[in-house]
Write a protein that holds these residues in place. Structure first.
Motif, PDB file in Angstrom:
ATOM      1  N   TYR A  27       0.826  -1.204   0.000  1.00 24.00           N
ATOM      2  CA  TYR A  27       0.000   0.000   0.000  1.00 24.00           C
ATOM      3  C   TYR A  27       0.855   1.248   0.000  1.00 24.00           C
ATOM      4  O   TYR A  27       0.616   2.190  -0.747  1.00 24.00           O
ATOM      5  N   ILE A  30       2.391   1.974  -3.383  1.00 26.25           N
ATOM      6  CA  ILE A  30       1.439   2.615  -4.289  1.00 26.25           C
ATOM      7  C   ILE A  30       1.282   4.104  -3.949  1.00 26.25           C
ATOM      8  O   ILE A  30       1.318   4.970  -4.836  1.00 26.25           O
ATOM      9  N   GLN A  31       1.155   4.378  -2.666  1.00 25.26           N
ATOM     10  CA  GLN A  31       0.984   5.757  -2.241  1.00 25.26           C
ATOM     11  C   GLN A  31       2.151   6.603  -2.714  1.00 25.26           C
ATOM     12  O   GLN A  31       1.983   7.697  -3.233  1.00 25.26           O
ATOM     13  N   SER A  44      -3.385   0.317 -11.358  1.00 22.73           N
ATOM     14  CA  SER A  44      -4.502  -0.317 -10.699  1.00 22.73           C
ATOM     15  C   SER A  44      -3.877  -1.015  -9.494  1.00 22.73           C
ATOM     16  O   SER A  44      -2.899  -1.752  -9.633  1.00 22.73           O
ATOM     17  N   ASP A  45      -4.405  -0.721  -8.285  1.00 25.72           N
ATOM     18  CA  ASP A  45      -3.741  -1.176  -7.062  1.00 25.72           C
ATOM     19  C   ASP A  45      -3.440  -2.672  -7.079  1.00 25.72           C
ATOM     20  O   ASP A  45      -2.357  -3.115  -6.705  1.00 25.72           O
ATOM     21  N   GLY A  46      -4.432  -3.460  -7.536  1.00 25.75           N
ATOM     22  CA  GLY A  46      -4.277  -4.911  -7.503  1.00 25.75           C
ATOM     23  C   GLY A  46      -3.132  -5.415  -8.357  1.00 25.75           C
ATOM     24  O   GLY A  46      -2.497  -6.408  -8.040  1.00 25.75           O
ATOM     25  N   MET A  47      -2.850  -4.690  -9.432  1.00 27.14           N
ATOM     26  CA  MET A  47      -1.825  -5.164 -10.351  1.00 27.14           C
ATOM     27  C   MET A  47      -0.425  -5.065  -9.763  1.00 27.14           C
ATOM     28  O   MET A  47       0.520  -5.661 -10.282  1.00 27.14           O
ATOM     29  N   TYR A  49       0.548  -6.300  -6.992  1.00 30.73           N
ATOM     30  CA  TYR A  49       0.950  -7.502  -6.263  1.00 30.73           C
ATOM     31  C   TYR A  49       1.558  -8.608  -7.147  1.00 30.73           C
ATOM     32  O   TYR A  49       2.579  -9.183  -6.772  1.00 30.73           O
TER      33      TYR A  49
END
Lengths: 110, 881
Positions: A27, A30-31, A44-47, A49
């Protein structure tokens, strides 16, 4: 907006560079990306991982589950020596692209 | 009311539906999701809104899952564990199918061994004269003469200096005139090959010095440079430098000082000698323009081309010999061994042998491929199971290729072993010193062969079989054949493709085998013809003694003494060896009654003793042989052969005069007293040339180089020792050098002999390997048709019908092979025979014989399997249905 291809190409150096400042979890990474790019670099946040997973499999980063102060489980990522080398390679590549483009884009004398 | 926990649980479930998601991945993402939601609530969003916005930011499960899948199923390019597994499986199969493996590897190993041997020989042939540093700058001078239709390399000595002084392109030149001469130190004497060379010899050729200075070694006219072998023979461990060696020019003794010792001359040098001496001390005639002396080598400046220079010097001989029609040319050093100045030369054999090597290798590879593919059809089930368990096609391909490469590699190991074992006998046969030198290049070449064979042999099972749909095999008792029928889209199924591929391979093998058999027979016949052809003289039981030094002067005495022995039937002597065409003159400087200018041709001259004809068994066609009953013969008589009569265009030659050098001071003439029947003085490659025989006495006693002694057939070895003892007694200082004329004549055909032997071995190998293949193929095909045979028998087929059915197939392919092999063999052999002026015709029955032999052998090979299958109890074959 930055094109998809360029985003994809830059994720690796971006993540590795962020991790050079110490271990971190998804997280926050990303931030940080959003903050640095002023929101122009949109992931896209999920990508994130699967990318982290791949970098780990390639041996550039190492992960560890830790419980945060708030009692939440978080997976922290850390740069390995191999990752440092890889980052140096990437850095050189990006810089040479940058240098070439900067030369081309010198302000045209009127 | 919105329940955040419930919503998150549902979101988790959705993610879990994706097969690529592992627990840990979801855990991590959930933690992320919660962070995002909390942040959004802090910013003032209400619970539900924050959740919806957060899962939107997270993205959809499918693309994320796909990304994970990509990473998780990524395979490394090379998995060492799997590679070892392939090798293990291969070894296991090799162990389990011992018979098949040994047949298959043996065939390939023999083929490879044969190829390696030939390759070694070819390499040796090609390595000639490559060790000279200036190899690309040195050329040998030779001349051609249209009247002779030939070429020669013996040139006048002064030409060397002339070329060096008049052509700036030439930076070095030397003569090379070699003889076998006696050399002695104290009471040790040897007959050794020595050569007169110019001092610049060592500046041109690379013959490394062990002792002495190459720059000055031959400056002093009394110097001699010897090889380490000769040095060891004379001086043992002593330092040879400064020692004296006596060199004998016939009976004249010259003392020379050793100024250098060089390494032994390598076998792959066309210049072979034991010692070198300055050209200066040679005969005077070697330094005149009127006599051809030795060979001449020139070294060109690196920037000039030998072709251009060759054209420039082409007319040089005419400057000093206006009547000569000889045209000079240059031949590069590296080509001397393999290329004749005119015509083709040894290189033809290098090509022939290389092609043979390739053919043998091809037969062996084809065999290997054939067996591997036939065998692989039994492995459908294995492939099916592997695919179901999760092998990818690439993995199967790799496995099959590994297997065949492992087998090919085993074959190579055996082949190398075989080569080591047979190399000594091959060397003995060829008189060479071939060695198995495992240089990097050579190993790479071998590995290339292994990989090539392995990949080709493995490719059919690897690429075709790995494409099978596993379900088809596992589901029912579908045979290999029907799998392909059901999966193939077109009309020709892959199975038929595979089968016809094998048939083509079998036909190829047999075509080559039959071709070789035909070659063997024809070459054998031709060689036999050569050996047994009536040469026009009697070559059996004749000992030739090379006369050196004193013996030359005392020939008459030796002859009379030897004739005292009852074992000796005749003794005679002559100036030139019967094979020597180099002593030929041209008729340009000759004249006779009826000569016209068109009648220019080469004519051989020889000076002989009066008993020459009776000892060698020459037959007179007209007139009589030279005889001391006619005192005028010595100075005025001569004999010509039939070829000369024809070439000179004479009606009644007896009594006609031949005039040498007419109109000049040297004019001399002789009367033809007899015509001798043509006798072959050359190899049978060539036509019989015109010839003049003149009496050796009295003008040229010193020219009698060869003593011919005719022995009785029973007491040969005893006679040899008698002759040796007598000659040593009469001329104690000379070495006794002798050989049998028929053996020497056979040497003229040594290359043909070699070709004959080689073809014989190769054809044997070809047939052997082909039969191995056929055997395995037959057993395979019988095995595959066990059930069919069982059913046929149950339905009433007789044993003979079944045998016929099984043999029919193979017979058909062998017959077809004949059709290809016959024209091929005819074409090649006609070309080969064209090399001989005297040759046999190719008879039709040889073709038939080769064909029948191949068919017969194939039948024998196939029949064992076939008869066993045909007589087997059908119950056994059908029990399990």
């Amino acid at each position: 907006m930055i094109s998809k291809a360029l985003v994809a190409a830059s994720t690796k150096p971006m993540i590795l560079s962020i991790l050079i400042g110490g271990e971190n979890y998804g997280y926050q990474i990303i931030q940080k990306v959003k903050e640095l790019s002023g929101g122009r670099l949109e992931w896209s946040d999920g990508m994130l991982y699967p990318v982290l997973h791949r970098l780990e499999k390639d041996g550039f980063i190492r992960s560890q589950w830790k419980t945060s102060d708030g009692g939440r489980l978080r997976k922290y990522y850390k740069l390995t020596d191999k990752g440092r080398e890889e980052l140096e390679k990437e850095r050189k590549q990006w810089l040479s692209v940058h240098e070439a483009l900067s030369k081309l884009w010198k302000p045209i004398p009127v | 009311m919105f329940d955040r926990e419930k919503a998150i649980k549902q979101w988790r479930k959705k993610l879990m539906k994706n097969a690529s998601m592992e627990d840990g991945y979801i855990e991590e993402m959930e933690s992320h999701l919660r962070d995002v939601i909390e942040d959004k609530i802090k910013l003032g969003m209400i619970d539900e809104q924050a959740f919806i916005a957060s899962i939107k930011e997270m993205g959809y499960a499918d693309p994320i899952g796909r990304e994970y899948h990509k990473t998780d199923t990524r395979q490394p390019r090379f998995m060492p564990e799997l590679f070892w597994n392939y090798v293990k499986v291969a070894m296991r199969r090799i162990k389990r199918e011992k018979g098949y493996t040994s047949v298959n590897t043996a065939g390939l190993a023999i083929g490879m061994a044969c190829t390696i041997l030939i390759f070694l020989w070819v390499q040796h042939q090609r390595s000639f004269d490559r060790f000279h540093e200036n190899r690309d700058k040195i050329c040998r001078v030779y001349y051609t003469n249209e009247a002779f239709e030939g070429s020669a390399i013996y040139l006048p000595g002064p030409l060397t200096d002339y070329l060096k002084n008049n052509y700036p392109e030439i930076i070095g030149a030397t003569n090379y005139k070699h003889w076998k001469r006696k050399v002695a130190v104290g009471d040790k004497s040897y007959l050794s090959t020595g050569s007169y060379v110019d001092p610049s010899f060592f500046a041109m050729f690379t013959f490394p010095f062990i002792k002495g200075n190459p720059q000055t070694a031959l400056d002093n006219p009394n110097s001699i440079v010897i090889t380490e072998d000769l040095a060891a023979k004379f001086f043992g461990d002593d330092d040879p430098l400064g020692k004296t060696i006596s060199y004998y020019v016939f009976s004249q003794k010259i003392d020379l000082e050793v100024t250098g010792v060089i390494q032994n001359v390598p076998q792959n040098s066309h210049l072979q000698f034991d010692f070198l001496i300055p050209y200066e001390i040679g005969y005077d005639w070697m330094k005149t323009w009127n006599n051809n002396s030795g060979w001449i080598y020139v070294m060109l400046n690196p920037n000039s081309s030998y072709r251009e220079l060759g054209e420039k010097i082409s007319g040089v001989l005419q400057i000093h010999r206006p009547e000569s029609a000889d045209v000079l040319h240059l031949q590069p050093l590296e080509k001397i061994h393999l290329f004749a100045p005119r015509g083709v030369g040894q290189i033809v054999y290098v090509y022939i042998f290389s092609i043979m090597a390739l053919i043998v290798l091809m037969i062996a590879c084809v065999n290997f491929m054939n067996l591997s593919t036939a065998r692989s059809e039994k492995r459908c089930k294995e492939i099916g199971i592997k695919k179901i368990v999760g092998s990818s096609r690439a993995q199967l391909i790799r496995q099959f290729l590994t297997e065949s490469i492992v087998m090919a590699f085993m074959a190579l190991m055996i082949a190398l072993l075989l080569v080591q074992v047979v190399l000594p006998s091959i060397n003995a046969m060829l008189g060479t010193q071939l060695e198995l030198n495992l240089t990097v290049k050579f190993i790479l070449a071998l590995m290339a062969i292994v990989l090539f064979t392995g990949i080709i042999a493995g490719s059919y099972p690897a690429f075709y079989l790995s494409a099978i749909r596993p379900v088809a095999i596992i589901k029912g008792q579908v045979s290999f054949r029907s799998i392909f029928k059901s999966t193939a889209k077109g009309k020709t199924s892959d199975s038929i493709k595979g089968a016809s591929l094998r048939k083509i391979l079998v036909v190829t093998q047999f075509t080559l085998s039959i071709f070789f058999v035909i070659c063997v027979v024809v070459i054998h016949q031709q060689l036999d013809y050569i050996r047994n052809r009536d040469l026009g003289f009697d070559k059996d039981h004749i000992v030739v003694v090379e006369s050196m030094g004193e013996l030359k002067q005392r020939n008459q005495i030796v002859k009379n003494e030897l004739l005292q022995f009852p074992e000796i039937q005749g003794v005679t002597y002559g100036a030139y060896s019967p094979f020597d065409w180099e002593s030929a003159a041209s008729t340009i400087a000759m004249s006779w009654t009826g000569k016209t200018t068109e009648l220019e041709f080469g004519i051989g001259e020889n000076y002989v003793d009066y008993d020459y004809a009776s000892t060698l068994g020459l037959e007179m066609v007209q007139g009589r042989f030279l005889s001391d009953d006619f005192p005028t013969d010595a100075s005025e008589g001569c004999i010509i052969n039939e070829a000369a009569v024809k070439a000179m265009d004479m009606e009644n030659p007896i009594g006609k005069k031949i005039i040498w050098h007419p109109g000049t001071q040297r004019e001399s003439s002789r009367t033809i007293v007899g015509v001798v029947r043509d006798f072959n003085t050359q190899s049978l490659h060539r036509e019989i040339k015109p010839f003049v025989l003149m009496p050796i006495e009295p003008m040229s006693q010193g020219m009698s180089n060869y003593l011919y002694i005719k022995l009785g057939s029973e007491t040969i070895s005893k006679s040899i020792s008698l002759i040796g003892a007598k000659i040593r007694e009469l001329v104690p200082n000379d070495p006794f050098v002798h050989y049998f004329l028929d053996e020497e004549m056979n040497k003229l055909y040594s290359v043909e002999q070699l070709t004959g032997n080689l073809t014989r071995y190769v054809s044997f190998l070809a047939i052997f390997i082909s039969c191995l293949g056929l055997l395995a193929l037959a057993s395979f095909s019988v095995e595959r048709r066990t059930k069919e045979i069982g059913i046929r028998k149950v339905l009433g087929s007789s044993v003979s019908q079944i045998i016929f059915m099984l043999i029919k197939d193979f017979t058909k392919w062998v017959m077809l092979a004949n059709i290809f092999a016959w024209p091929l063999a005819y074409f090649v052999l006609t070309k080969w025979l064209a090399n001989f002026a005297f040759r046999i015709g190719i008879q039709w029955w040889i073709f038939l014989l080769a064909g029948t032999t191949a068919l017969f052998i194939a039948m024998v090979v196939v029949s064992y399997q076939t008869i066993r299958a045909a007589t087997a109890n059908p119950v056994k074959a059908l029990r399990y249905e």
